[in-house]
Design an enzyme around this catalytic site. Sequence first.
Site, short mmCIF file in Angstrom:
data_model
loop_
_atom_site.label_atom_id
_atom_site.label_comp_id
_atom_site.label_asym_id
_atom_site.label_seq_id
_atom_site.Cartn_x
_atom_site.Cartn_y
_atom_site.Cartn_z
N ASP A 217 11.28 32.12 35.39
CA ASP A 217 10.01 31.39 35.47
C ASP A 217 10.32 30.07 36.20
O ASP A 217 11.05 29.22 35.67
CB ASP A 217 9.51 31.14 34.05
CG ASP A 217 8.21 30.35 34.03
OD1 ASP A 217 7.87 29.70 35.05
OD2 ASP A 217 7.54 30.35 32.97
N THR B 53 0.31 27.22 52.37
CA THR B 53 -0.94 27.90 52.70
C THR B 53 -1.85 27.13 53.64
O THR B 53 -1.83 25.88 53.66
CB THR B 53 -1.70 28.19 51.38
OG1 THR B 53 -3.00 28.69 51.68
CG2 THR B 53 -1.89 26.92 50.55
N ASP B 54 -2.67 27.86 54.38
CA ASP B 54 -3.75 27.26 55.19
C ASP B 54 -4.76 26.53 54.31
O ASP B 54 -5.50 25.69 54.80
CB ASP B 54 -4.46 28.34 56.02
CG ASP B 54 -5.05 29.46 55.16
OD1 ASP B 54 -4.46 29.77 54.10
OD2 ASP B 54 -6.11 30.01 55.53
N TYR C 102 -6.49 25.20 44.02
CA TYR C 102 -5.33 25.95 44.53
C TYR C 102 -4.71 25.20 45.72
O TYR C 102 -3.51 24.93 45.73
CB TYR C 102 -5.77 27.36 44.94
CG TYR C 102 -4.76 28.10 45.79
CD1 TYR C 102 -3.60 28.63 45.24
CD2 TYR C 102 -4.97 28.25 47.17
CE1 TYR C 102 -2.68 29.31 46.03
CE2 TYR C 102 -4.05 28.94 47.97
CZ TYR C 102 -2.91 29.45 47.39
OH TYR C 102 -2.00 30.11 48.18
N LYS D 282 -1.00 23.41 45.93
CA LYS D 282 0.00 23.78 46.95
C LYS D 282 0.39 22.55 47.78
O LYS D 282 1.56 22.40 48.15
CB LYS D 282 -0.56 24.88 47.86
CG LYS D 282 -0.78 26.23 47.19
CD LYS D 282 0.50 26.96 46.82
CE LYS D 282 1.30 27.40 48.02
NZ LYS D 282 2.49 28.19 47.59
N TRP E 106 -4.12 34.18 54.78
CA TRP E 106 -4.83 35.47 54.67
C TRP E 106 -3.87 36.66 54.72
O TRP E 106 -3.97 37.53 55.58
CB TRP E 106 -5.87 35.60 55.78
CG TRP E 106 -7.03 34.65 55.74
CD1 TRP E 106 -7.07 33.41 55.17
CD2 TRP E 106 -8.32 34.87 56.33
NE1 TRP E 106 -8.31 32.85 55.37
CE2 TRP E 106 -9.09 33.72 56.08
CE3 TRP E 106 -8.89 35.91 57.06
CZ2 TRP E 106 -10.42 33.59 56.53
CZ3 TRP E 106 -10.20 35.78 57.50
CH2 TRP E 106 -10.94 34.63 57.23
N1 LIG Z 1 -2.04 35.91 49.61
C1 LIG Z 1 -2.50 35.14 50.59
O1 LIG Z 1 -3.52 35.44 51.23
C2 LIG Z 1 -1.79 33.86 50.94
C3 LIG Z 1 -2.33 33.05 51.95
C4 LIG Z 1 -1.68 31.87 52.29
C5 LIG Z 1 -0.50 31.53 51.66
N2 LIG Z 1 -0.01 32.31 50.67
C6 LIG Z 1 1.22 31.88 50.02
O2 LIG Z 1 2.18 32.89 50.22
C7 LIG Z 1 3.08 32.94 49.11
C8 LIG Z 1 3.14 34.35 48.58
O3 LIG Z 1 1.84 34.72 48.16
P1 LIG Z 1 1.52 36.18 47.61
O4 LIG Z 1 0.22 36.59 48.18
O5 LIG Z 1 2.70 37.06 47.75
O6 LIG Z 1 1.27 35.83 46.09
P2 LIG Z 1 1.31 36.83 44.85
O7 LIG Z 1 1.17 38.24 45.30
O8 LIG Z 1 0.36 36.29 43.85
O9 LIG Z 1 2.79 36.66 44.34
C9 LIG Z 1 3.21 35.50 43.71
C10 LIG Z 1 4.28 35.89 42.75
O10 LIG Z 1 4.68 34.70 42.06
C11 LIG Z 1 4.91 35.07 40.73
N3 LIG Z 1 4.83 33.94 39.83
C12 LIG Z 1 3.72 33.36 39.30
N4 LIG Z 1 4.07 32.38 38.46
C13 LIG Z 1 5.43 32.35 38.44
C14 LIG Z 1 6.37 31.57 37.76
N5 LIG Z 1 5.99 30.62 36.91
N6 LIG Z 1 7.68 31.81 37.97
C15 LIG Z 1 8.08 32.79 38.83
N7 LIG Z 1 7.23 33.56 39.50
C16 LIG Z 1 5.91 33.33 39.32
C17 LIG Z 1 3.85 36.08 40.42
O11 LIG Z 1 4.23 36.81 39.27
P3 LIG Z 1 3.12 37.63 38.43
O12 LIG Z 1 2.77 38.78 39.33
O13 LIG Z 1 3.84 38.02 37.22
O14 LIG Z 1 1.99 36.69 38.21
C18 LIG Z 1 3.83 36.90 41.68
O15 LIG Z 1 4.72 37.97 41.61
C19 LIG Z 1 2.56 31.90 48.12
O16 LIG Z 1 3.22 30.70 48.32
C20 LIG Z 1 1.11 31.73 48.51
O17 LIG Z 1 0.62 30.46 48.15
C21 LIG Z 1 -0.62 33.47 50.30
#
Ligand SMILES: NC(=O)c1ccc[n+]([C@@H]2O[C@H](COP(=O)([O-])OP(=O)(O)OC[C@H]3O[C@@H](n4cnc5c(N)ncnc54)[C@H](OP(=O)(O)O)[C@@H]3O)[C@@H](O)[C@H]2O)c1
Length: 303
Positions: free
Chosen positions: A40, A105-106, A130, A134, A155
């Site tokens: 965590d 993130t954007d 959010y 970030k 995205w």
């Molecule tokens: N998805 C998008 O469209 C998007 C867009 C722009 C930027 N981003 C950035 O890209 C990165 C990856 O995003 P993603 O879409 O892959 O997100 P995601 O699918 O939600 O994955 C995030 C992971 O972080 C884990 N997590 C949450 N709390 C935690 C903690 N306290 N300790 C350790 N792990 C933890 C989650 O575990 P659980 O599954 O158990 O909750 C999940 O596996 C992030 O930095 C996000 O801000 C994403």
Amino acid sequence: MAEQNKILVFGAGGMLGRELLAAAPPPGLELVGLARAQVDITDAEQVAGAMARHRPGLVINAAAFSNVDGAESRPKAALAVNAQGPENLAQACHEAGAPLIHISTDYVFGGGGQTRPYLESDPPQPVNQYGASKLQGEALVRAACPRHLIVRTSWLFGALARNFIHLMLELMRSRPAIKVVDDQVGCPTPAADLARALLTLAAMVLEQGEAAWGTYHLSGPLVINRHEFAQMIWAEARESLGKDLTIEPVGSEVFAAPAKRPAYSALDCTKIKQRFGLALADWRPELARIVTLLQESEKQPRV
Ligand SMILES: NC(=O)c1ccc[n+]([C@@H]2O[C@H](COP(=O)([O-])OP(=O)(O)OC[C@H]3O[C@@H](n4cnc5c(N)ncnc54)[C@H](OP(=O)(O)O)[C@@H]3O)[C@@H](O)[C@H]2O)c1
């Protein structure tokens, strides 16, 4: 002594984390993933323990509280994961002498009414909790670990975890007409392409030992709105669905989501191309591949 060929990925169970682990690591590099159940990141002792156990040459933080609407009602939880967690990682990396690639993130942008792609030098102005969490995480990473690369992306979509494509396909399968917002403009990004680019970046950093540390934008090359994105998904799914569908463009107010979204958050990715030679390709073939994959898996009998 750090194991220079080892990359440690936090948040390995998420969309980007899974793509990182699924990608072939660059030659000579070993990739180790830690999901939330293993570490965590909000717990500094757990982070320090993981760093001592694995002694990585470089760390990628793909962990996040990414539920944009959920962050409105749980801002402290979002801050813990998106700000305090990255600070824990940054401190541990600094102490271990390991560079940190932190994903942002954007959504740190959007508040200023801008309508040209954002540069790294543009002042961030998040419109929701959010994005604010970030943004705070970015600042804490910069302060705690000088040898960092903050990579803002946008995205994300892919086949390995639920995202906009899954939602659209579910709606397209079950309804004769759907509404999709046309007042949110951004850059869809295949998580698999981003993962490969991040590993290339990590390999460069490990090989050279130093890098042009700082903040970079890296997303897909097309700037479109969500309605246009839905139409592109439909163009790929239409034949296998064998039906008619109306996709109505609507304003965001129709859905009254808890979190406001940026009207425009496209990212200008020139800087990372100039400094590291990295650019993501046109993702339309990848979209076609993912839609076909998801449509085929939907047709498989469930056991
Ligand atoms: N998805 C998008 O469209 C998007 C867009 C722009 C930027 N981003 C950035 O890209 C990165 C990856 O995003 P993603 O879409 O892959 O997100 P995601 O699918 O939600 O994955 C995030 C992971 O972080 C884990 N997590 C949450 N709390 C935690 C903690 N306290 N300790 C350790 N792990 C933890 C989650 O575990 P659980 O599954 O158990 O909750 C999940 O596996 C992030 O930095 C996000 O801000 C994403």
